[in-house]
Design a protein around this motif. Structure first.
Motif, mmCIF file in Angstrom:
data_model
loop_
_atom_site.group_PDB
_atom_site.id
_atom_site.type_symbol
_atom_site.label_atom_id
_atom_site.label_comp_id
_atom_site.label_asym_id
_atom_site.label_seq_id
_atom_site.Cartn_x
_atom_site.Cartn_y
_atom_site.Cartn_z
ATOM 1 N N THR A 18 3.105 12.700 -2.631
ATOM 2 C CA THR A 18 2.137 11.943 -1.844
ATOM 3 C C THR A 18 0.985 11.535 -2.750
ATOM 4 N N GLU A 55 0.876 -1.175 0.000
ATOM 5 C CA GLU A 55 0.000 0.000 0.000
ATOM 6 C C GLU A 55 0.911 1.222 0.000
ATOM 7 N N CYS A 60 -0.574 6.914 -8.888
ATOM 8 C CA CYS A 60 -0.315 7.618 -7.625
ATOM 9 C C CYS A 60 -0.360 9.120 -7.853
ATOM 10 N N PRO A 85 -3.879 6.320 -1.141
ATOM 11 C CA PRO A 85 -2.930 5.208 -1.212
ATOM 12 C C PRO A 85 -3.307 4.228 -2.321
ATOM 13 N N HIS A 140 2.004 5.033 -0.112
ATOM 14 C CA HIS A 140 1.490 6.334 0.316
ATOM 15 C C HIS A 140 2.245 7.492 -0.321
ATOM 16 N N ARG A 141 3.547 7.362 -0.445
ATOM 17 C CA ARG A 141 4.312 8.464 -1.032
ATOM 18 C C ARG A 141 5.586 7.926 -1.680
#
Length: 373
Positions: free
Chosen positions: A160, A101, A145, A164, A103-104
Motif C-alpha cells: 500500500t 491515482e 509508492c 496515493p 493506492h496499492r
C-alpha cells in the motif's frame, strides 16, 4: 419559531380545554442532515493487459507476461517476466494508458525457484515511461509508492502506497543483485488528472551503430577478418565464418569500427567465441576516439581515446554488456587486448545515437564509463 410540532401546556391547575387552535405560519427549510463521509474510492486493476517495458529480458521472460492475468508463480509455465544477465539494476514498467491515482500494488512472486530475488525494490509512478541506460537507477523525480529492502520470499505481496501517487507509468526496479522476476503485477487505482509532462523533444532511440560499418584490425588470422564482427550474426562458433580472430605474433591485438560519424555510445555488447578458447577474451580495453586507431604492431592504442572500460580477468561467458555511466562520444570504437595470445570477437554491437561532430580544432570528446555484467 421553526419546527414541525407545536404544543400548548398548562403549567398548573386542574384541566386544559382548547376549542380550536389555529397556527399561522409558512413552510421553513430545516437544517439538512450532516453529509455522510466521502465513500472510499472504487479501485480496479489498471495494469491488466496494458503495454509494458523492461530494461532486459532473459529466457523468454518478456515484460508483457507480468500483466497477462495469470496467478501462477511458476516461471516454467510461461507467465512470468525475468530480467537477463548483465543487468545489475533491472526494471519493469507498465503504461496504464492515462494518469491514475495508485493506492496499492500486488505482486505475485516467482515460486518454482529463486523467490529471494525479489529484494531491494522501488515501486514508483511517473508521467513518462522510464528509459534509464542499462544499469542506471530510474530518475528520482518519479513519485515513489514504496521501497522494500529485505528479501521477499512469500508467494505474493500487497504493497500500500504511503500516500496515493499519481502518474501514467508504474515501475518496479531492483536496486542491486542478480535478477528481477515478476509473475504478475496488479495496480489498484482510480482515474486521476495528473500534471502533464513538460514538453520536450524526445532523444532518438538507441540503435546498433556498428552494424555493417567499415572496420580495421591489427592482424587477422585463419580468415577471421575484422568485418565479420559487424555482420549481424549472433553465432559464437568461429568455424561458422562469422568471427574476427587476430593472428600469431600480435602481442596486443586490436579491432576497431568506423561508425561513420560521431556517435553517443551508451553500451557495447560483445559476443564471445564459444566453440573454443572463450577465455581468450581477457585483459581488454574498450574505447572510443575521433580518429581510427593505428598503433604499431604490439603497441597500445593511444591513451587520448575515451576509455569505456578495462577488464582484467578472463571473460568466458557467451556474451557481455558494457554500459557507460555517462555516454561517451566518438566516431571510432576499438577493442584491444593488452596481453595474451589472441583476440576473438564474434560480434560487437555499439548501442548509440548520432551527435553533432566537434568542429575542427575544438578538441575531442572524452568521458569514462564502467563495465556492467
Amino acid at each position: 419559531v421553526v419546527g414541525r410540532y407545536l404544543s400548548v401546556q398548562k403549567l398548573g391547575g386542574i384541566f386544559l380545554s382548547l376549542c380550536e387552535v389555529e397556527v399561522y405560519g409558512h413552510p421553513a427549510a430545516v437544517s439538512p442532515d450532516p453529509p455522510s463521509a466521502t465513500p472510499a474510492p472504487v479501485l480496479t486493476n489498471v495494469a491488466l493487459g496494458k503495454n509494458t517495458g523492461h530494461s532486459s529480458a532473459g529466457w523468454g521472460g518478456v515484460s508483457s507476461r507480468a500483466v497477462d492475468g495469470s496467478q501462477s508463480g511458476d516461471f516454467t509455465a510461461g507467465t512470468c517476466f525475468h530480467s537477463n544477465r548483465g543487468d545489475i539494476k533491472p526494471w519493469w514498467a507498465v503504461d496504464m494508458g492515462s494518469p491514475q491515482e495508485v493506492h496499492r500494488v500486488r505482486i505475485i512472486n516467482r515460486q518454482d525457484c529463486c523467490s529471494g530475488n525479489l529484494a531491494t525494490i522501488t515501486i514508483a509512478v511517473s508521467d513518462v515511461m522510464p528509459a534509464p541506460p542499462l544499469g542506471q537507477e530510474i530518475s528520482t523525480t518519479t513519485a515513489v509508492c514504496t521501497y522494500q529492502a529485505g528479501p521477499l520470499t512469500d508467494a505474493e505481496y500487497t504493497f500500500t502506497c504511503d500516500t496515493p501517487v499519481i502518474g501514467r507509468f508504474l515501475s518496479v526496479q531492483k536496486q542491486g543483485g542478480l535478477f528481477l522476476a515478476l509473475c504478475e503485477v496488479e495496480v489498484y487505482a482510480q482515474s486521476a488528472t495528473a500534471s502533464p509532462a513538460p514538453p520536450s523533444t524526445p532523444a532518438p532511440a538507441l540503435s546498433n551503430v556498428a552494424l555493417g560499418k567499415n572496420t580495421g584490425h591489427s592482424s587477422a588470422g585463419w580468415g577471421g577478418v575484422s568485418s565479420r564482427a559487424v555482420d549481424g550474426s549472433q553465432s559464437g562458433d568461429f568455424t561458422a565464418g562469422t568471427c574476427f580472430h587476430s593472428n600469431r605474433g600480435d602481442a596486443k591485438p586490436w579491432w576497431a569500427v568506423d561508425m561513420g560519424a560521431a556517435q553517443e555510445i551508451h553500451q557495447v555488447r560483445i559476443i564471445n567465441r564459444q566453440d573454443c578458447c572463450s577465455e581468450n577474451l581477457a585483459t581488454i580495453k574498450v574505447a572510443v576516439s575521433d580518429v581510427m586507431p593505428s598503433p604499431a604492431l604490439g603497441q597500445e592504442i593511444s591513451t587520448t581515446t575515451a576509455v569505456c572500460t578495462y577488464q582484467d580477468g578472463p571473460l568466458t561467458d557467451p556474451e557481455y554488456i558494457f554500459t557507460c555511466d555517462t555516454p561517451v562520444v566518438g566516431r571510432y570504437l576499438s577493442v584491444q587486448k593488452l596481453g595474451g595470445r589472441f583476440l576473438a570477437l564474434c560480434e560487437v554491437e555499439a548501442m548509440g545515437r548520432p551527435v553533432q561532430p566537434v568542429a575542427s580544432g575544438a578538441g575531442s570528446f572524452l568521458d569514462t564509463c564502467m563495465l556492467r555484467i
